[in-house]
Enzyme design. Structure first.
Site, PDB file in Angstrom:
ATOM      1  N   GLY A 119      -0.889   1.575  13.749  1.00  0.00           N
ATOM      2  CA  GLY A 119      -0.223   1.113  12.528  1.00  0.00           C
ATOM      3  C   GLY A 119      -0.916   1.654  11.281  1.00  0.00           C
ATOM      4  N   GLY A 120      -0.757   0.939  10.172  1.00  0.00           N
ATOM      5  CA  GLY A 120      -1.304   1.376   8.884  1.00  0.00           C
ATOM      6  C   GLY A 120      -2.824   1.490   8.904  1.00  0.00           C
ATOM      7  N   ALA A 121      -3.489   0.484   9.439  1.00  0.00           N
ATOM      8  CA  ALA A 121      -4.948   0.504   9.469  1.00  0.00           C
ATOM      9  C   ALA A 121      -5.448   1.651  10.343  1.00  0.00           C
ATOM     10  CB  ALA A 121      -5.478  -0.835   9.991  1.00  0.00           C
ATOM     11  N   ASP A 165      -9.901   2.124   2.471  1.00  0.00           N
ATOM     12  CA  ASP A 165      -9.892   1.472   3.792  1.00  0.00           C
ATOM     13  C   ASP A 165     -10.645   2.295   4.841  1.00  0.00           C
ATOM     14  OD1 ASP A 165      -8.454  -0.759   3.015  1.00  0.00           O
ATOM     15  OD2 ASP A 165      -6.512   0.168   3.434  1.00  0.00           O
ATOM     16  N   ASN A 215      -4.775   1.649  -1.501  1.00  0.00           N
ATOM     17  CA  ASN A 215      -5.196   0.239  -1.639  1.00  0.00           C
ATOM     18  C   ASN A 215      -5.895  -0.008  -2.975  1.00  0.00           C
ATOM     19  OD1 ASN A 215      -7.672   1.486  -1.026  1.00  0.00           O
ATOM     20  ND2 ASN A 215      -8.460  -0.378  -0.109  1.00  0.00           N
ATOM     21  N   TYR A 273     -11.459  -9.842  11.243  1.00  0.00           N
ATOM     22  CA  TYR A 273     -12.673 -10.558  10.805  1.00  0.00           C
ATOM     23  C   TYR A 273     -12.547 -12.076  10.898  1.00  0.00           C
ATOM     24  CZ  TYR A 273     -10.140 -10.861   6.357  1.00  0.00           C
ATOM     25  OH  TYR A 273      -9.191 -11.085   5.396  1.00  0.00           O
ATOM     26  N   LYS A 302       0.803  -1.229   0.000  1.00  0.00           N
ATOM     27  CA  LYS A 302       0.000   0.000   0.000  1.00  0.00           C
ATOM     28  C   LYS A 302       0.838   1.283   0.000  1.00  0.00           C
ATOM     29  CE  LYS A 302      -3.853  -2.060   2.480  1.00  0.00           C
ATOM     30  NZ  LYS A 302      -4.844  -1.938   3.536  1.00  0.00           N
ATOM     31  N   ILE A 330     -11.565  -4.507  13.560  1.00  0.00           N
ATOM     32  CA  ILE A 330     -11.286  -4.698  12.132  1.00  0.00           C
ATOM     33  C   ILE A 330     -10.819  -6.133  11.851  1.00  0.00           C
ATOM     34  CG2 ILE A 330     -10.769  -2.237  11.762  1.00  0.00           C
ATOM     35  CD1 ILE A 330      -7.825  -3.191  11.248  1.00  0.00           C
ATOM     36  N   GLY A 336      -4.360   0.930  18.695  1.00  0.00           N
ATOM     37  CA  GLY A 336      -3.395   0.646  17.629  1.00  0.00           C
ATOM     38  C   GLY A 336      -2.982   1.908  16.891  1.00  0.00           C
TER      39      GLY A 336
HETATM   40  P1  ATR Z   1      -1.632  -2.734   9.875  1.00  0.00           P
HETATM   41  O1  ATR Z   1      -1.172  -2.138   8.576  1.00  0.00           O
HETATM   42  O2  ATR Z   1      -2.493  -3.960   9.699  1.00  0.00           O
HETATM   43  O3  ATR Z   1      -2.235  -1.734  10.778  1.00  0.00           O
HETATM   44  P2  ATR Z   1       0.849  -2.564  11.332  1.00  0.00           P
HETATM   45  O4  ATR Z   1       1.118  -1.261  10.668  1.00  0.00           O
HETATM   46  O5  ATR Z   1       1.961  -3.537  11.466  1.00  0.00           O
HETATM   47  O6  ATR Z   1      -0.318  -3.324  10.574  1.00  0.00           O
HETATM   48  O7  ATR Z   1       0.211  -2.261  12.792  1.00  0.00           O
HETATM   49  C1  ATR Z   1      -0.170  -3.262  13.659  1.00  0.00           C
HETATM   50  C2  ATR Z   1      -0.764  -2.639  14.936  1.00  0.00           C
HETATM   51  O8  ATR Z   1      -1.123  -3.702  15.828  1.00  0.00           O
HETATM   52  C3  ATR Z   1       0.214  -1.779  15.708  1.00  0.00           C
HETATM   53  O9  ATR Z   1      -0.498  -0.763  16.394  1.00  0.00           O
HETATM   54  C4  ATR Z   1       0.823  -2.792  16.691  1.00  0.00           C
HETATM   55  O10 ATR Z   1       1.407  -2.219  17.848  1.00  0.00           O
HETATM   56  P3  ATR Z   1       2.942  -1.708  17.835  1.00  0.00           P
HETATM   57  O11 ATR Z   1       2.934  -0.396  17.143  1.00  0.00           O
HETATM   58  O12 ATR Z   1       3.333  -1.638  19.258  1.00  0.00           O
HETATM   59  O13 ATR Z   1       3.728  -2.764  17.078  1.00  0.00           O
HETATM   60  C5  ATR Z   1      -0.412  -3.554  17.060  1.00  0.00           C
HETATM   61  N1  ATR Z   1      -0.094  -4.876  17.608  1.00  0.00           N
HETATM   62  C6  ATR Z   1       0.291  -5.986  16.923  1.00  0.00           C
HETATM   63  N2  ATR Z   1       0.472  -7.039  17.753  1.00  0.00           N
HETATM   64  C7  ATR Z   1       0.184  -6.581  19.005  1.00  0.00           C
HETATM   65  C8  ATR Z   1       0.158  -7.173  20.308  1.00  0.00           C
HETATM   66  N3  ATR Z   1       0.468  -8.456  20.490  1.00  0.00           N
HETATM   67  N4  ATR Z   1      -0.205  -6.401  21.356  1.00  0.00           N
HETATM   68  C9  ATR Z   1      -0.542  -5.104  21.185  1.00  0.00           C
HETATM   69  N5  ATR Z   1      -0.528  -4.477  19.990  1.00  0.00           N
HETATM   70  C10 ATR Z   1      -0.184  -5.202  18.912  1.00  0.00           C
END
Ligand code: ATR
Length: 275
Positions: free
Chosen positions: A133-135, A108, A93, A219, A72, A217, A131
């Protein structure tokens, strides 16, 4: 039947074999009478091959290119145009090829905002986003656009802080029962609770009650532990399948210019995921 005029749409990811997009889109083409005009396929491609993918899209005249993780962001430098929303989110996306001009979109954010909007007006609502991250970026973008009062929390505090300062909202280090009680809506954008870790929840404290709307998110499983707990507390829950559906309907409309058959697409996803 497919003909020489059939337009190809393609989803790329690494891996992509789990994707439900080909099924969802092909069933939809058929139902609106576009079965001859469109076909939707999938290809697993390493992200370092993005330049070749784009050359192929142009050479073969592929109409639509759907990008999943980790494509993406990698696709952006190869596009002729990028829609303002996708630019702000920093991820694409959906790529539409119109006579060799490639334009990137992001659907998204609509995947989360559309089902939430069906439940409530988002303006001034207090929303906790789990969270960063990207989503989460797409979700936070959409919520701010709707005028919501957004608070972000994340395992890695620096990422929550950075995202919050970029979008002009709040970040909190630790979520406790009182902060949950203060919210109207709680959205999980992390992968916590996803198969095969169904026994995990992204929220460890209590505080969810009848007044809340809670969305996940994730599913798979259909109803995560996070949603099961929220439901037990009387909250209105929104399943992850709705995000998958609404990002897909918006994308269908960008590729075909035809209104998406949403109920059929929902049924198709439900039948597959609830097997
Ligand atoms: P996406 O694009 O699907 O959002 P990503 O950018 O890798 O994927 O982001 C994943 C999110 O899930 C992040 O907020 C991550 O927290 P960190 O920034 O600390 O890595 C969170 N996440 C993934 N596994 C986790 C876990 N076991 N406990 C808490 N947060 C988690």
């Amino acid at each position: 039947m497919k003909t020489a005029d059939t337009k190809i749409c393609l989803i790329i990811g690494d891996p992509v074999n789990h994707s439900l997009s080909p099924l969802m889109h092909n069933v939809a083409y058929k139902s609106v009478g576009l079965e001859e005009q469109f076909v939707y396929l999938a290809a697993s491609v390493p992200v370092v091959k993005m330049k070749s993918v784009i050359e192929s899209v142009l050479t073969l005249g592929i109409r639509g290119l759907t990008c999943t993780v980790p494509h993406k962001v990698a696709v952006i430098p190869f596009l002729d145009e990028i829609d303002e929303t996708a630019r702000k989110i920093g991820a694409v996306n959906t790529v539409v090829n119109t006579n060799g001009i490639l334009k990137g979109f992001n659907t998204d954010w609509l995947g989360v905002i559309t089902p939430l909007r069906e439940e409530t007006k988002l303006s001034k609502k207090k929303v906790l986003v789990l969270g960063a991250g990207g989503a989460s970026r797409a979700v936070v973008y959409g919520l701010i656009k709707e005028g919501a009062d957004v608070t972000i929390t994340n395992r890695t505090w620096e990422k929550a802080k950075k995202l919050a300062s970029e979008f002009g909202c709040r970040a909190i280090k630790k979520v406790d029962e009182n902060s949950v009680k203060d919210m109207d809506i709680i959205i999980n954008t992390t992968s916590v609770g996803m198969h095969p870790h169904e026994n995990m929840s992204p929220l460890s404290c209590g505080g969810i009650a009848k007044k809340h709307i809670v969305m996940d998110i994730v599913y798979s499983p259909h109803e995560t532990l996070f949603l099961q707990n929220a439901k037990k507390s009387g909250a209105k829950i929104i399943h992850g399948i709705e995000m998958l559906l609404h990002q897909g309907t918006a994308q269908f409309e960008l590729y075909t210019g035809v209104k998406a058959p949403i109920e059929l697409m929902r049924k198709t996803l439900q039948n597959t995921l609830l097997l």
